[in-house]
Scaffold this active site. Structure first.
Site, PDB file in Angstrom:
ATOM      1  N   ILE A 243       0.841  -1.202   0.000  1.00 49.81           N
ATOM      2  CA  ILE A 243       0.000   0.000   0.000  1.00 49.81           C
ATOM      3  C   ILE A 243       0.874   1.250   0.000  1.00 49.81           C
ATOM      4  CG2 ILE A 243      -1.679   1.332   1.335  1.00 49.81           C
ATOM      5  CD1 ILE A 243      -2.672  -1.373   2.415  1.00 49.81           C
TER       6      ILE A 243
ATOM      7  N   HIS B  88       0.485   4.536   1.278  1.00 53.37           N
ATOM      8  CA  HIS B  88      -0.401   5.238   2.201  1.00 53.37           C
ATOM      9  C   HIS B  88      -0.549   6.706   1.821  1.00 53.37           C
ATOM     10  CE1 HIS B  88      -0.842   1.991   5.169  1.00 53.37           C
ATOM     11  NE2 HIS B  88       0.418   1.695   4.901  1.00 53.37           N
TER      12      HIS B  88
ATOM     13  N   ILE C  35      12.552   1.675   9.451  1.00 53.01           N
ATOM     14  CA  ILE C  35      11.648   2.040   8.360  1.00 53.01           C
ATOM     15  C   ILE C  35      10.502   1.034   8.310  1.00 53.01           C
ATOM     16  CG2 ILE C  35      11.478   2.704   5.948  1.00 53.01           C
ATOM     17  CD1 ILE C  35      13.468   4.371   7.526  1.00 53.01           C
TER      18      ILE C  35
ATOM     19  N   SER D  72       6.043   0.781   8.557  1.00 51.17           N
ATOM     20  CA  SER D  72       4.981   1.485   7.829  1.00 51.17           C
ATOM     21  C   SER D  72       4.981   2.966   8.212  1.00 51.17           C
ATOM     22  CB  SER D  72       3.630   0.861   8.177  1.00 51.17           C
ATOM     23  OG  SER D  72       2.589   1.522   7.525  1.00 51.17           O
TER      24      SER D  72
ATOM     25  N   CYS E   7      -1.755 -20.353 -14.868  1.00 51.16           N
ATOM     26  CA  CYS E   7      -2.610 -19.571 -13.976  1.00 51.16           C
ATOM     27  C   CYS E   7      -2.498 -18.078 -14.259  1.00 51.16           C
ATOM     28  CB  CYS E   7      -2.248 -19.831 -12.519  1.00 51.16           C
ATOM     29  SG  CYS E   7      -2.437 -21.536 -11.973  1.00 51.16           S
TER      30      CYS E   7
ATOM     31  N   CYS F  11       3.916 -24.881 -13.401  1.00 58.90           N
ATOM     32  CA  CYS F  11       5.011 -24.175 -14.074  1.00 58.90           C
ATOM     33  C   CYS F  11       6.362 -24.355 -13.387  1.00 58.90           C
ATOM     34  CB  CYS F  11       4.688 -22.681 -14.180  1.00 58.90           C
ATOM     35  SG  CYS F  11       4.509 -21.840 -12.585  1.00 58.90           S
TER      36      CYS F  11
END
Length: 951
Positions: free
Chosen positions: A47, A49, A337, A339, A404, A444
């Site tokens: 994400i 943020h 470091i 989130s 897939c 695979c």
């Protein structure tokens, strides 16, 4: 002498390296692992943020806001996916609503644009299905999602393209301060540099303490996640957060840039910096918390692809630690470091470079800086014209390796090339995604290993999953390498055609197109031809026909259909010869990409590229895939040495390499039973077979011949509760199970092993079917079919393991003959056919799990109706009672019925009522009681000879 040495090749270290590469500096990037992004950067929420959460005035707040603004341009430069999908923080009561207002105010102070608090009604309009308890939400439209691993790779590639030296597998042993700067002992060499940037993530405190007094301590915090299938990707359109607590942002639900859904994480402090295992308690917590955001969130085995965990580098400082050491000038810490480190990473890089610029007294900008090193655009996202041109330039883009995710060989080769190219199975997986889909590399994986070995000019046994010690293959098998491996077909050379009518090019329309060249597809194609339709095309995705039978070198096939015992390849060869005799057209090494409800088929291969054809009738025979470890959420670490039984079978039987020395098989599917015997044959140790139930799920023949005859320990009513090992499996923990197949606390014990083979069931391969609008059966996962094996889409038929999982290859053949005959009859008669009968449905009664076919049209029914079924539980001395709208029409005595063995019931037309009825049911009843009907119905049924599994 380097100007700058960066320690740690995660998202932050590679971002700094690329930013420094814009200047006339000598820079080296040092990483202890085999690849970049092997720590926190590979296992997080992905994400970007928005920036409302961080305390105003902190580096987190400043750099999150700046980094978010930089992300779109950076992603464009590096050709990495990034989408601003927006986020919601959802409040479910008045206290949480107050928290929303606090977050909103923080966001205003942090200068986050377009924030707003919205009510429940608008929230549900924007995000359908959100919890009924939601009362409001903080909406942040600038929040986004990215691919953190690919971003890290692209940053490293760009840095290397612009002169940065990248040294992998170089763990730092010591750092010495000297007059010139620093000497770093790493790997087998030493590196001299004027400045050191410590971006070592979870190990940043230890690197710092090599030259400084302790000033901060990394406290690893584990977060566990579920990854959901793309088929449920619609369940979330935005990033969904609960209201945060002191422990963190909470368990979230978010889409990924690839169409999946991520659910998690929890936040559990752990002692070890290598504690990346998943746990039952952790996954249960994630599941329970996530359903507070969306009650109907699918977290069952059919939706979950895998579970994983990652570690965050938390400290007690509450903020990023970025700055030059006062104790040791020239040493710059970039630590703690956590989130929102991913979102802040571009801004962290510019912040650190500005710091270094001041320390150096200025930098000179490099001329001719290259924004990117490689094109990362997925092949399947290109338009058809571009795809066609690319295949013409490099035929490897016409070969699909990962079914897939539809990943081509060309993309895999591209990922290997260059100074930061992939060298491991996981390196390929994270760059171009083979192994990220539903089968988790079961199909695979062996093919990717072959490509890596070929491109790196090494042996298969040299290819690793990830770091040193994560070996995949152990020793050559006793037999010589297979012909397939020796002739190079699997490595990209054309397959031997052996007299088949192999089409290169061809027509735009066919009467019957059969998808899948295994036993089902071949039998269906031959049947359609023999029933008067000569215009038949068979499409197979592999180099050779035969499907899974190619790797089933054991005997036991054909006892019922051919009246003799054959191996899998021999059984397959019988049908291949029949295809030759009839001259039926085949397309090999051709992947069907889509099937339309109008029976249009789009496929790809090396000769034709991407092409669409029309079929008057289609037969689907794609088979099935194995249920993965991830789908059943077996906790523990994710080391090398965990395979599905079928993948191991291919590696052993076709590639000539064993997958382990001390093996445990989890589950008692037929492939697992067969592989247990093969492990013993090859001289490895079969530690045990572990089965949750009180009985083996495979055929009795395989249980006797593969387990009992070889004295293999069988641990019934047991399950695996932990898999241990950092690089390679080192052991497992098992526990006894209760009547609900759940582990019983206090019964745990450890088993030492280096390999775990999963044999926990098969799943019908029906993505093509779903794309065409075919209705699937809730229990089998395969299409709902009638007596001719026609699906809910007119003119589309299905057979074999794509409909329901079979035990016997011969039953696959017989069912597929019906499908081929049905397709031929459809073409010849469907426009002129007048309905003269009626349709009834089959209904599983007490004790019966499912029945195939699901519908029967009496005017198309044969003189004998064949019904395949499975029961729910193990039964002895029972009867099957068949009833038409409640009226008993047949009763069959059974000595044994078990879920692991399909049963065949034959009913003559004369047994059925002459009058119309709506439902034919089958139920299991006590064999000691007489049938509850005036008419006593019974039948002595000859036992079906048990044969080897059709996998």
């Amino acid at each position: 002498m380097y100007d700058v040495a960066i320690i740690g090749a995660g998202i932050v270290g590679t971002a700094i390296a690329r930013e420094l590469a814009k200047y006339e500096l000598r820079t080296v990037l040092i990483e202890k692992d085999s690849d970049v992004a092997n720590g926190t950067s590979k296992a997080n929420s992905a994400i970007v943020h928005a920036g409302y959460d961080a305390e105003p005035g902190t580096l987190k707040a400043k750099l999150n806001a700046e980094g978010n603004r930089m992300f779109a341009e950076l992603s464009r430069e590096l050709d990495v996916p990034f989408q601003r999908i927006g986020s919601f923080v959802i409040a479910r009561n008045d206290d949480e609503l107050e928290t929303l207002h606090e977050l909103y105010q923080r966001g205003v102070e942090n200068e986050i644009p377009d924030l707003e608090i919205i009510g429940a009604e608008r929230l549900r309009e924007m995000e359908p299905g959100v919890s009924e308890s939601a009362v409001a939400a903080l909406y942040a439209p600038t929040a986004g999602i990215t691919d953190p691993y690919l971003l890290t790779v692209a940053l490293a590639e760009s840095a290397a393209e612009n002169g940065v030296d990248v040294r992998l597998e170089s763990p730092v042993r010591a750092i010495h301060k000297n007059e010139a700067g620093f000497r770093i002992e790493c790997g087998e060499e030493s590196v001299d540099a004027r400045y050191v940037v410590n971006a070592a993530g979870l190990y940043a405190d230890r690197i710092n303490e090599m030259v400084n007094s302790p000033s901060f301590t990394i406290r690893p915090t584990r977060g566990e996640y579920f990854l959901l299938d793309k088929k449920v990707g619609h369940v979330a359109q935005h990033v969904l957060f609960p209201c945060p607590t002191a422990e963190g942002k909470g368990v979230l639900i978010t889409p990924t840039t690839h169409g999946n859904i991520i659910v998690g994480p929890n936040a559990e402090p752990v002692d070890s910096r290598e504690a990346v295992e998943t746990t039952p308690d952790g996954l249960d917590y994630v599941r329970n918390q996530a359903t507070k955001l969306k009650e109907e969130l699918p977290l069952g085995a059919s939706a979950v692809i895998t579970s994983f965990s990652g570690l965050r580098a938390k400290t007690d400082h509450g903020d990023f630690i970025i700055g030059e050491s006062e104790e040791t000038p020239g040493f710059v810490n970039v630590a703690g470091i956590d989130s929102p480190g991913l979102a802040a990473s571009p801004a962290i890089a510019t912040y650190v470079v500005d710091l270094l610029r001041r320390a150096f007294g200025g930098f000179r900008r490099r001329s001719g800086f290259k924004l990117r090193a490689k094109d990362h655009t997925p092949f399947m996202s290109l338009d058809d014209e571009t795809k066609q041109k690319l295949i013409e330039q490099d035929r490897r883009y016409g070969r699909i390796i990962c079914r897939c995710e539809s990943i081509t060989e060309g993309e895999i080769v591209r990922a290997i090339e260059g100074p930061v190219g992939a060298r491991t199975l996981d390196g390929i997986k994270r760059r171009v995604r083979p192994g990220c889909g539903r089968c988790q590399g079961g199909f695979c994986g062996p093919r990717v290993i072959e490509i890596l070995a070929r491109e790196l000019n090494t042996e298969l046994s040299d290819i690793r999953k990830d770091n040193m010690g994560s070996y995949l293959l152990t020793f050559p098998t006793k037999g010589r390498l297979s012909k397939r491996r020796k002739n190079g077909a699997a490595l990209g050379k054309p397959a031997e055609e052996h007299g088949l009518n192999v089409e290169h090019g061809g027509k735009d329309r066919y009467d019957v197109v059969v998808v899948g060249g295994g036993p089902a597809g071949m039998a269906a194609a031959i049947s359609a031809y023999d029933n008067g339709v000569k215009d038949v095309l068979l499409i197979e995705r592999d180099h050779d026909l035969g499907g899974i039978l190619q790797q089933c070198i054991h005997n036991g096939f054909g006892l019922h259909y051919f009246k003799e015992e054959l191996t899998g390849p021999e059984y397959s060869e019988r049908f291949i010869n029949q295809l030759k005799e009839r001259g039926i057209a085949c397309k090999l090494d051709t992947m069907v990409l889509s099937l339309g409800s109008d029976r249009t088929i789009t496929y790809i291969n090396q000769e034709e590229g991407v092409r669409t054809i029309q079929a008057n009738a289609v037969v689907l025979g794609m088979g099935c895939r194995e249920r993965t470890r991830g789908a059943i959420s077996v906790p523990g670490t994710r080391p090398a040495g965990v395979f599905s039984a079928g993948t191991a079978q291919r590696l052993v039987n076709m590639e000539g390499h064993m997958v382990g020395r001390k093996v445990v098989v989890f589950g008692t599917g037929d492939v697992g039973l067969i592989m247990a015997r093969h492990v013993v044959w090859e001289g490895a140790e079969m530690v045990a077979m572990v089965e949750r139930k009180s009985y083996s799920e495979g055929l009795l023949r395989n249980y006797v011949q593969c387990v009992q005859d070889y004295n293999i320990p069988m641990l019934l009513r047991h399950t695996i509760v932990d898999i241990k090992g950092k690089d390679r499996v080192e052991g497992i923990t098992i526990a006894e199970t209760d009547d609900n197949k759940r582990p019983i606390p206090g019964t745990e014990r450890d088993l030492e092993c280096d390999t775990v083979l999963f044999s926990r069931g098969l799943i019908c391969e029906n993505e093509l079917s779903e794309g065409a609008g075919v209705k699937l059966h809730r229990k089998t996962g395969g299409p709902i079919v009638n007596e001719a094996m026609e699906t809910s889409v007119e003119g589309v038929f299905a057979c074999g393991n794509v409909v329901h999982v079979h035990d016997l290859a011969d039953w696959v053949t017989e069912e597929s003959i019906k499908a081929g005959r049905g397709a031929a009859r459809y073409i010849k008669e469907h426009e002129q056919h007048e309905v003269s009968g009626f349709t009834f449905e089959t209904a599983p009664g007490n004790g019966v799990s499912y029945i195939v076919p699901h519908k029967v049209r009496t005017d198309w029914m044969d003189d004998t109706l064949e019904l395949y079924l499975r029961v729910r539980d193990h039964h002895e001395r029972v009867r099957l009672e068949i009833r038409a709208d409640g009226q008993l029409v047949k009763s069959i005595k059974k000595k044994v019925l078990t879920p692991g063995q399909m049963d065949l019931v034959k009913i003559k037309r004369s047994d059925l009522p002459a009058d119309s009825f709506g439902e034919l049911s089958i139920e299991v009843v006590d064999g000691r009681e007489k049938p509850k009907s005036e008419k006593q119905v019974s039948e002595k049924r000859e036992p079906v000879k048990e044969e080897s599994v059709a996998r």
